[in-house]
Design a protein around this motif. Sequence first.
Motif, PDB file in Angstrom:
ATOM      1  N   LEU A 122      41.547  38.726  50.594  1.00  0.00           N
ATOM      2  CA  LEU A 122      40.367  39.335  49.972  1.00  0.00           C
ATOM      3  C   LEU A 122      40.401  40.853  50.064  1.00  0.00           C
ATOM      4  O   LEU A 122      40.069  41.554  49.102  1.00  0.00           O
ATOM      5  CB  LEU A 122      39.094  38.796  50.632  1.00  0.00           C
ATOM      6  N   GLU A 123      40.839  41.378  51.203  1.00  0.00           N
ATOM      7  CA  GLU A 123      40.897  42.828  51.370  1.00  0.00           C
ATOM      8  C   GLU A 123      41.898  43.455  50.396  1.00  0.00           C
ATOM      9  O   GLU A 123      41.585  44.431  49.703  1.00  0.00           O
ATOM     10  CB  GLU A 123      41.287  43.169  52.805  1.00  0.00           C
ATOM     11  N   THR A 149      40.951  42.823  46.579  1.00  0.00           N
ATOM     12  CA  THR A 149      39.855  43.679  46.133  1.00  0.00           C
ATOM     13  C   THR A 149      40.359  45.072  45.791  1.00  0.00           C
ATOM     14  O   THR A 149      39.983  45.649  44.761  1.00  0.00           O
ATOM     15  CB  THR A 149      38.767  43.766  47.218  1.00  0.00           C
ATOM     16  N   LYS A 150      41.230  45.614  46.633  1.00  0.00           N
ATOM     17  CA  LYS A 150      41.802  46.936  46.350  1.00  0.00           C
ATOM     18  C   LYS A 150      42.577  46.918  45.035  1.00  0.00           C
ATOM     19  O   LYS A 150      42.420  47.793  44.185  1.00  0.00           O
ATOM     20  CB  LYS A 150      42.730  47.361  47.489  1.00  0.00           C
ATOM     21  N   ASN A 160      40.221  46.298  41.835  1.00  0.00           N
ATOM     22  CA  ASN A 160      39.470  47.491  41.442  1.00  0.00           C
ATOM     23  C   ASN A 160      40.371  48.514  40.765  1.00  0.00           C
ATOM     24  O   ASN A 160      39.994  49.152  39.778  1.00  0.00           O
ATOM     25  CB  ASN A 160      38.814  48.123  42.674  1.00  0.00           C
ATOM     26  N   ASN A 194      37.105  40.305  39.124  1.00  0.00           N
ATOM     27  CA  ASN A 194      36.624  41.133  40.225  1.00  0.00           C
ATOM     28  C   ASN A 194      35.270  40.660  40.743  1.00  0.00           C
ATOM     29  O   ASN A 194      34.995  40.699  41.942  1.00  0.00           O
ATOM     30  CB  ASN A 194      36.520  42.592  39.789  1.00  0.00           C
ATOM     31  N   ILE A 248      35.898  37.651  42.973  1.00  0.00           N
ATOM     32  CA  ILE A 248      36.517  38.039  44.233  1.00  0.00           C
ATOM     33  C   ILE A 248      35.503  38.748  45.122  1.00  0.00           C
ATOM     34  O   ILE A 248      35.452  38.525  46.342  1.00  0.00           O
ATOM     35  CB  ILE A 248      37.738  38.937  43.968  1.00  0.00           C
ATOM     36  N   ALA A 249      34.677  39.605  44.529  1.00  0.00           N
ATOM     37  CA  ALA A 249      33.674  40.343  45.299  1.00  0.00           C
ATOM     38  C   ALA A 249      32.674  39.408  45.960  1.00  0.00           C
ATOM     39  O   ALA A 249      32.209  39.666  47.082  1.00  0.00           O
ATOM     40  CB  ALA A 249      32.948  41.331  44.388  1.00  0.00           C
ATOM     41  N   ALA A 263      34.327  38.057  49.004  1.00  0.00           N
ATOM     42  CA  ALA A 263      34.437  39.109  50.009  1.00  0.00           C
ATOM     43  C   ALA A 263      33.100  39.310  50.718  1.00  0.00           C
ATOM     44  O   ALA A 263      33.052  39.511  51.937  1.00  0.00           O
ATOM     45  CB  ALA A 263      34.907  40.408  49.364  1.00  0.00           C
ATOM     46  N   HIS A 264      32.017  39.257  49.964  1.00  0.00           N
ATOM     47  CA  HIS A 264      30.678  39.373  50.550  1.00  0.00           C
ATOM     48  C   HIS A 264      30.412  38.222  51.499  1.00  0.00           C
ATOM     49  O   HIS A 264      29.903  38.416  52.617  1.00  0.00           O
ATOM     50  CB  HIS A 264      29.625  39.406  49.439  1.00  0.00           C
ATOM     51  N   PRO A 323      31.695  46.162  50.932  1.00  0.00           N
ATOM     52  CA  PRO A 323      31.999  46.329  49.506  1.00  0.00           C
ATOM     53  C   PRO A 323      32.959  47.490  49.290  1.00  0.00           C
ATOM     54  O   PRO A 323      32.907  48.495  49.993  1.00  0.00           O
ATOM     55  CB  PRO A 323      30.634  46.592  48.866  1.00  0.00           C
ATOM     56  N   MET A 324      33.827  47.332  48.302  1.00  0.00           N
ATOM     57  CA  MET A 324      34.811  48.367  47.993  1.00  0.00           C
ATOM     58  C   MET A 324      34.183  49.385  47.057  1.00  0.00           C
ATOM     59  O   MET A 324      33.662  49.041  46.004  1.00  0.00           O
ATOM     60  CB  MET A 324      36.025  47.717  47.317  1.00  0.00           C
TER      61      MET A 324
END
Length: 205
Positions: free
Chosen positions: A63-64, A67-68, A71, A104, A107-108, A111-112, A118-119
Amino acid sequence: MMLRLVPMSLVAVVAVLSTAAAQTASPRGPGQGNPAGTPAGTREATAGMPAPRQFNQADRTFLELATKGANAEVEFAQLAERMSRDTAVKQFAERMTREHQEANKRIATFAHNAGLPPMQGLDPDHQALHDRLSKLQGAAFDRAYVDSQIADHQVMAQLLEYEIGSGQDKELKGLAAELLPTILDHLQTADGVLATLTPTVANRR
């Protein structure tokens, strides 16, 4: 020779995934058995209450990094939509904006749920790449952008395969399995676009 503008974090992604896999599988001392990688101190579910959502180290690493990368895909695509003069490149960028924005959001959400912050904006490596791309023009920009997309999608495919094989959360693993064919199609499309950016075309710009 064309140098690929690839963030160092992407070059090292295999090492990162290997380390995360080792952490997930590493044995623990007596009374600390935790094969799923559940964070220490996680509360047990009480009677009549569902257990909290659990993500292992592989899920969190995926996820980390995803997310990068996700984005960055949108930021770079929007840059290409503004700067490119090549029809195929602009069409590819428009598709990346549309399809990655949708991915995205999903995925966000995961991640939450995993408690990740949040990125905001680009990570430093992708920002450096974005800055370098912003200084290019015409054919040089087109080739560098598409070349970087090939590298990024290769990394994203690795991340998705890693999550499918090493993740714990069934829904997240399902999302990775769903997204993988799309990412591979993006990669194939980027290869095709790059093939159209021949030296003959570039010399006419």
